[in-house]
Design an enzyme around this catalytic site. Structure first.
Site, PDB file in Angstrom:
ATOM      1  N   GLY A   1       0.602  -1.295  -0.499  1.00 37.82           N
ATOM      2  CA  GLY A   1      -0.088   0.138   0.327  1.00 37.82           C
ATOM      3  C   GLY A   1       0.823   1.329   0.167  1.00 37.82           C
ATOM      4  O   GLY A   1       0.404   2.722  -0.742  1.00 37.82           O
TER       5      GLY A   1
ATOM      6  N   GLU B   1       3.521   3.484   6.053  1.00 39.36           N
ATOM      7  CA  GLU B   1       2.988   2.743   6.119  1.00 39.36           C
ATOM      8  C   GLU B   1       1.376   3.748   5.706  1.00 39.36           C
ATOM      9  O   GLU B   1       2.169   5.202   5.660  1.00 39.36           O
ATOM     10  CB  GLU B   1       2.798   2.699   7.388  1.00 39.36           C
ATOM     11  N   ASP B   2       1.100   3.074   4.843  1.00 35.98           N
ATOM     12  CA  ASP B   2      -0.538   3.805   3.936  1.00 35.98           C
ATOM     13  C   ASP B   2      -1.540   4.191   5.591  1.00 35.98           C
ATOM     14  O   ASP B   2      -1.629   5.559   5.150  1.00 35.98           O
ATOM     15  CB  ASP B   2      -0.593   3.056   3.336  1.00 35.98           C
TER      16      ASP B   2
ATOM     17  N   ASP C   1      -4.559   1.544  11.421  1.00 32.95           N
ATOM     18  CA  ASP C   1      -6.068   0.918  11.575  1.00 32.95           C
ATOM     19  C   ASP C   1      -5.978   1.098  12.929  1.00 32.95           C
ATOM     20  O   ASP C   1      -6.008   1.405  14.016  1.00 32.95           O
ATOM     21  CB  ASP C   1      -6.214   0.475  10.819  1.00 32.95           C
TER      22      ASP C   1
ATOM     23  N   LYS D   1      -6.462   6.029  11.695  1.00 28.34           N
ATOM     24  CA  LYS D   1      -7.491   6.135  12.472  1.00 28.34           C
ATOM     25  C   LYS D   1      -7.449   6.458  13.304  1.00 28.34           C
ATOM     26  O   LYS D   1      -7.683   5.184  14.602  1.00 28.34           O
ATOM     27  CB  LYS D   1      -8.708   5.501  11.845  1.00 28.34           C
TER      28      LYS D   1
ATOM     29  N   PHE E   1     -13.994   3.329   5.264  1.00 23.32           N
ATOM     30  CA  PHE E   1     -12.592   2.813   4.257  1.00 23.32           C
ATOM     31  C   PHE E   1     -13.060   2.908   3.550  1.00 23.32           C
ATOM     32  O   PHE E   1     -12.870   4.242   2.292  1.00 23.32           O
ATOM     33  CB  PHE E   1     -13.215   0.599   3.857  1.00 23.32           C
TER      34      PHE E   1
ATOM     35  N   ARG F   1      -5.900   0.988  -6.979  1.00 24.97           N
ATOM     36  CA  ARG F   1      -4.607   2.019  -5.958  1.00 24.97           C
ATOM     37  C   ARG F   1      -4.565   2.908  -6.908  1.00 24.97           C
ATOM     38  O   ARG F   1      -3.826   4.038  -6.492  1.00 24.97           O
ATOM     39  CB  ARG F   1      -3.167   0.669  -6.190  1.00 24.97           C
TER      40      ARG F   1
HETATM   41  P1  5GP Z   1      -3.571  -2.494  11.007  1.00 20.40           P
HETATM   42  O1  5GP Z   1      -2.840  -3.861  11.377  1.00 20.40           O
HETATM   43  O2  5GP Z   1      -2.977  -1.096  12.093  1.00 20.40           O
HETATM   44  O3  5GP Z   1      -5.304  -2.798  11.667  1.00 20.40           O
HETATM   45  O4  5GP Z   1      -4.119  -2.705   9.244  1.00 20.40           O
HETATM   46  C1  5GP Z   1      -2.915  -1.612   8.707  1.00 20.40           C
HETATM   47  C2  5GP Z   1      -3.289  -2.328   6.674  1.00 20.40           C
HETATM   48  O5  5GP Z   1      -5.174  -2.176   6.808  1.00 20.40           O
HETATM   49  C3  5GP Z   1      -2.921  -1.008   6.697  1.00 20.40           C
HETATM   50  O6  5GP Z   1      -1.128  -1.210   6.145  1.00 20.40           O
HETATM   51  C4  5GP Z   1      -3.747  -1.769   5.228  1.00 20.40           C
HETATM   52  O7  5GP Z   1      -3.193  -2.563   4.263  1.00 20.40           O
HETATM   53  C5  5GP Z   1      -5.138  -1.986   5.439  1.00 20.40           C
HETATM   54  N1  5GP Z   1      -5.784  -0.787   6.098  1.00 20.40           N
HETATM   55  C6  5GP Z   1      -6.635  -0.272   7.637  1.00 20.40           C
HETATM   56  N2  5GP Z   1      -7.963   0.233   7.069  1.00 20.40           N
HETATM   57  C7  5GP Z   1      -7.099   0.635   5.922  1.00 20.40           C
HETATM   58  C8  5GP Z   1      -8.572   0.722   4.836  1.00 20.40           C
HETATM   59  O8  5GP Z   1      -9.516   2.111   5.118  1.00 20.40           O
HETATM   60  N3  5GP Z   1      -8.592   1.323   3.599  1.00 20.40           N
HETATM   61  C9  5GP Z   1      -7.611  -0.176   2.375  1.00 20.40           C
HETATM   62  N4  5GP Z   1      -7.165   0.189   1.684  1.00 20.40           N
HETATM   63  N5  5GP Z   1      -6.874  -0.845   3.484  1.00 20.40           N
HETATM   64  C10 5GP Z   1      -6.869  -0.037   4.669  1.00 20.40           C
END
Ligand code: 5GP
Length: 180
Positions: free
Chosen positions: A51, A105-106, A109, A137, A158, A171
């Site tokens: 991402g 990081e993108d 969450d 977030k 999302f 993407r």
């Molecule tokens: P975490 O481990 O912080 O819950 O998740 C991080 C990963 O979840 C990100 O690198 C991404 O790949 C995915 N992710 C979380 N929220 C979103 C979102 O709103 N859109 C997209 N496309 N991916 C997300």
């Protein structure tokens, strides 16, 4: 009034929530901060695939430092019953011992991915590790995580575009879109 940009990705509809101009502005702000904080140092940027590839490309071009970049993935697999889950950073093709590391990081969450990444990287004994994320977030965070650099905080919806996907697609847009 300007027409709102809408896209369809597979079965879902998304509307522009962060236009390209705002992304550029926020990325420049964060890049300037990093360049100032790490002045005189040679940090290693670790961009987390898939991402972050577009964000990393744009961020790095605004960074005014001698630096290196590597594109990494966090792989998890089950070890023996005594070792439990094994996590490994793949794609790390040089030694980060004693180096300042900045993870790109993108989106953060729950924060679990970044927490695992930090744990794994600490084993390589870098001088420091900081997180730089395009999006965060805050209401979704499940772990205590120090996110030093963040371009934009967003609500718990999302998003796709600018490197972020929905089921592999979406993407390749210049703006970021939120599900409607
Ligand atoms: P975490 O481990 O912080 O819950 O998740 C991080 C990963 O979840 C990100 O690198 C991404 O790949 C995915 N992710 C979380 N929220 C979103 C979102 O709103 N859109 C997209 N496309 N991916 C997300």
């Amino acid at each position: 009034m300007q027409e709102q940009k809408i896209i369809q990705v597979k079965d879902k509809t998304f509307a522009v929530s962060i236009p390209e101009s705002e992304l550029k502005q926020q990325i420049k702000r964060v890049a300037d901060q990093i360049s100032s904080d790490f002045a005189g140092q040679e940090p290693v940027f670790l961009a987390v695939l898939n991402g972050s590839f577009i964000f990393a490309a744009d961020l790095l071009r605004e960074i005014d430092l001698h630096c290196e970049i590597s594109f990494v993935k966090l792989a998890s697999y089950q070890g023996t019953s005594t070792t439990g889950t094994i996590r490994e950073v793949i794609g790390l093709n040089f030694d980060i011992t004693g180096r300042p590391v900045i993870i790109i990081e993108d989106i953060v969450d729950t924060g679990l991915t970044m927490a695992h990444m930090l744990d794994t990287l600490k084993g390589h004994n870098p001088a420091s590790i900081d997180i730089c994320t395009l999006l965060l977030k805050p209401t979704k965070l499940q772990v205590k995580l120090d996110v030093r650099y963040c371009c934009k905080q967003i609500p718990d919806d999302f998003v796709v575009g600018y490197g972020l996907d929905y089921d592999g697609f979406g993407r390749n847009t210049k703006d970021i879109y939120t599900i409607v």
